[in-house]
Design a protein around this motif. Structure first.
Motif, short mmCIF file in Angstrom:
data_model
loop_
_atom_site.label_atom_id
_atom_site.label_comp_id
_atom_site.label_asym_id
_atom_site.label_seq_id
_atom_site.Cartn_x
_atom_site.Cartn_y
_atom_site.Cartn_z
N LEU A 39 -31.96 62.10 -99.13
CA LEU A 39 -31.29 60.94 -98.56
C LEU A 39 -29.77 61.02 -98.68
CD1 LEU A 39 -33.62 58.06 -99.80
CD2 LEU A 39 -33.64 59.20 -97.57
N LYS A 40 -29.29 61.75 -99.69
CA LYS A 40 -27.85 61.78 -99.98
C LYS A 40 -27.16 63.03 -99.43
CE LYS A 40 -28.06 59.07 -104.19
NZ LYS A 40 -27.66 59.01 -105.60
N TRP A 41 -27.74 63.70 -98.47
CA TRP A 41 -27.17 64.95 -97.93
C TRP A 41 -25.73 64.75 -97.44
CZ3 TRP A 41 -25.25 65.17 -93.11
CH2 TRP A 41 -25.60 64.12 -92.24
N ALA A 42 -25.43 63.60 -96.85
CA ALA A 42 -24.11 63.38 -96.24
C ALA A 42 -22.99 63.32 -97.28
CB ALA A 42 -24.11 62.10 -95.39
N ALA A 43 -23.32 63.07 -98.54
CA ALA A 43 -22.31 63.01 -99.59
C ALA A 43 -21.84 64.41 -100.00
CB ALA A 43 -22.86 62.28 -100.81
N LYS A 44 -22.54 65.44 -99.57
CA LYS A 44 -22.13 66.80 -99.92
C LYS A 44 -20.84 67.18 -99.20
CE LYS A 44 -26.76 68.73 -100.47
NZ LYS A 44 -27.73 69.67 -99.89
N ASP A 45 -20.15 68.15 -99.75
CA ASP A 45 -18.94 68.68 -99.13
C ASP A 45 -19.26 69.17 -97.71
OD1 ASP A 45 -17.01 71.12 -98.55
OD2 ASP A 45 -16.06 69.89 -100.11
N ALA A 46 -18.33 68.97 -96.81
CA ALA A 46 -18.53 69.38 -95.41
C ALA A 46 -18.86 70.87 -95.30
CB ALA A 46 -17.31 69.04 -94.57
N GLU A 47 -18.28 71.68 -96.17
CA GLU A 47 -18.56 73.12 -96.13
C GLU A 47 -19.96 73.46 -96.63
OE1 GLU A 47 -15.41 75.17 -98.14
OE2 GLU A 47 -13.93 74.61 -96.61
N LYS A 48 -20.65 72.48 -97.22
CA LYS A 48 -22.01 72.68 -97.73
C LYS A 48 -23.03 71.87 -96.93
CE LYS A 48 -20.44 73.82 -102.33
NZ LYS A 48 -20.38 73.44 -103.73
N GLY A 49 -22.65 71.43 -95.72
CA GLY A 49 -23.58 70.72 -94.85
C GLY A 49 -23.50 69.22 -94.86
N GLY A 50 -22.58 68.64 -95.64
CA GLY A 50 -22.43 67.20 -95.67
C GLY A 50 -21.24 66.75 -94.82
N LEU A 51 -20.70 65.58 -95.16
CA LEU A 51 -19.57 65.01 -94.42
C LEU A 51 -18.32 64.87 -95.28
CD1 LEU A 51 -21.43 62.14 -92.50
CD2 LEU A 51 -20.86 64.44 -91.67
N ASP A 52 -18.45 65.00 -96.61
CA ASP A 52 -17.33 64.75 -97.51
C ASP A 52 -16.18 65.73 -97.26
OD1 ASP A 52 -16.16 63.28 -99.68
OD2 ASP A 52 -16.48 65.06 -100.94
N HIS A 53 -14.99 65.17 -97.13
CA HIS A 53 -13.75 65.90 -96.89
C HIS A 53 -13.82 66.75 -95.62
CE1 HIS A 53 -12.79 64.45 -100.87
NE2 HIS A 53 -11.53 64.69 -100.56
N GLY A 54 -14.52 66.22 -94.62
CA GLY A 54 -14.58 66.87 -93.32
C GLY A 54 -13.80 66.08 -92.29
N VAL A 55 -13.66 66.68 -91.12
CA VAL A 55 -13.08 66.01 -89.96
C VAL A 55 -14.26 65.60 -89.10
CG1 VAL A 55 -11.58 66.22 -87.95
CG2 VAL A 55 -10.96 67.35 -90.10
N LEU A 56 -14.53 64.30 -89.03
CA LEU A 56 -15.74 63.82 -88.37
C LEU A 56 -15.80 64.17 -86.89
CD1 LEU A 56 -16.18 60.41 -90.19
CD2 LEU A 56 -17.28 62.59 -90.68
N ASN A 57 -14.65 64.28 -86.25
CA ASN A 57 -14.64 64.68 -84.83
C ASN A 57 -15.26 66.06 -84.65
OD1 ASN A 57 -12.25 62.83 -85.39
ND2 ASN A 57 -12.48 62.66 -83.18
N GLU A 58 -15.14 66.92 -85.65
CA GLU A 58 -15.71 68.26 -85.58
C GLU A 58 -17.17 68.30 -86.03
OE1 GLU A 58 -13.13 70.53 -88.08
OE2 GLU A 58 -11.38 70.20 -86.79
N LEU A 59 -17.57 67.38 -86.89
CA LEU A 59 -18.91 67.40 -87.47
C LEU A 59 -19.93 66.57 -86.71
CD1 LEU A 59 -17.83 67.01 -91.21
CD2 LEU A 59 -18.58 69.10 -90.07
N VAL A 60 -19.51 65.43 -86.21
CA VAL A 60 -20.44 64.48 -85.59
C VAL A 60 -20.68 64.78 -84.11
CG1 VAL A 60 -20.83 62.02 -85.15
CG2 VAL A 60 -19.86 62.73 -87.31
N LYS A 61 -19.72 65.38 -83.45
CA LYS A 61 -19.83 65.81 -82.04
C LYS A 61 -19.89 64.66 -81.03
CE LYS A 61 -19.97 70.10 -83.35
NZ LYS A 61 -18.75 70.80 -83.53
N VAL A 62 -19.62 63.43 -81.47
CA VAL A 62 -19.42 62.29 -80.56
C VAL A 62 -18.17 61.58 -81.06
CG1 VAL A 62 -21.85 61.98 -79.95
CG2 VAL A 62 -20.93 60.76 -81.92
N ASN A 63 -17.67 60.64 -80.32
CA ASN A 63 -16.50 59.88 -80.74
C ASN A 63 -16.88 59.15 -82.04
OD1 ASN A 63 -13.84 59.25 -80.38
ND2 ASN A 63 -14.18 57.77 -78.75
#
Length: 126
Positions: free
Chosen positions: A62-86
């Motif tokens: 359930l907590k996958w999104a809390a992981k670092d962006a480089e490890k498959g999560g969203l933390d410290h990522g640029v959401l425009n690059e990760l989410v692929k929608v606005n």
């Protein structure tokens, strides 16, 4: 019929901009997002980490999104690059829902709440 509802919260920091937005949010900026996730089920399941049917699903899944962006999560990522929608709060909640749903057993009803600020949040479910 029995019913179990798991609840968990986590935070992640990320940057984004809302493309086409006429205002400050149209420029790159960051948020400390807070996420509340609930998972409701009428049965217990095994998990990737436990072979017996003794949990709704694993909190780790359930907590996958809390992981670092480089490890498959969203933390410290640029959401425009990760989410692929606005990446509005609504779309971020929808994305977390869909990604979580594919990681857990079938038949679990999810509700995702994402706070973009202390006073502004969105809830998503299907």
């Amino acid at each position: 019929m029995p019913k179990w509802t798991l609840h968990t919260e986590f935070k992640f920091d990320a940057a984004h901009l809302i493309e086409g937005y006429d205002g400050k949010c149209g420029r790159m900026h960051g948020h400390s997002y807070k996420v509340h996730l609930s998972a409701e089920s009428n049965k217990l399941n095994p998990s990737k980490y436990l072979e017996t049917s003794d949990m709704v699903c694993d909190f780790r899944e359930l907590k996958w999104a809390a992981k670092d962006a480089e490890k498959g999560g969203l933390d410290h990522g640029v959401l425009n690059e990760l989410v692929k929608v606005n990446p509005t709060a609504e779309r971020i909640a929808e994305y977390i829902y869909k990604e979580t749903d594919r990681r857990i057993p079938e038949g679990i009803k999810l509700t995702i709440t994402v706070w973009e600020t202390e006073n502004s949040w969105v809830e998503y479910t299907e």
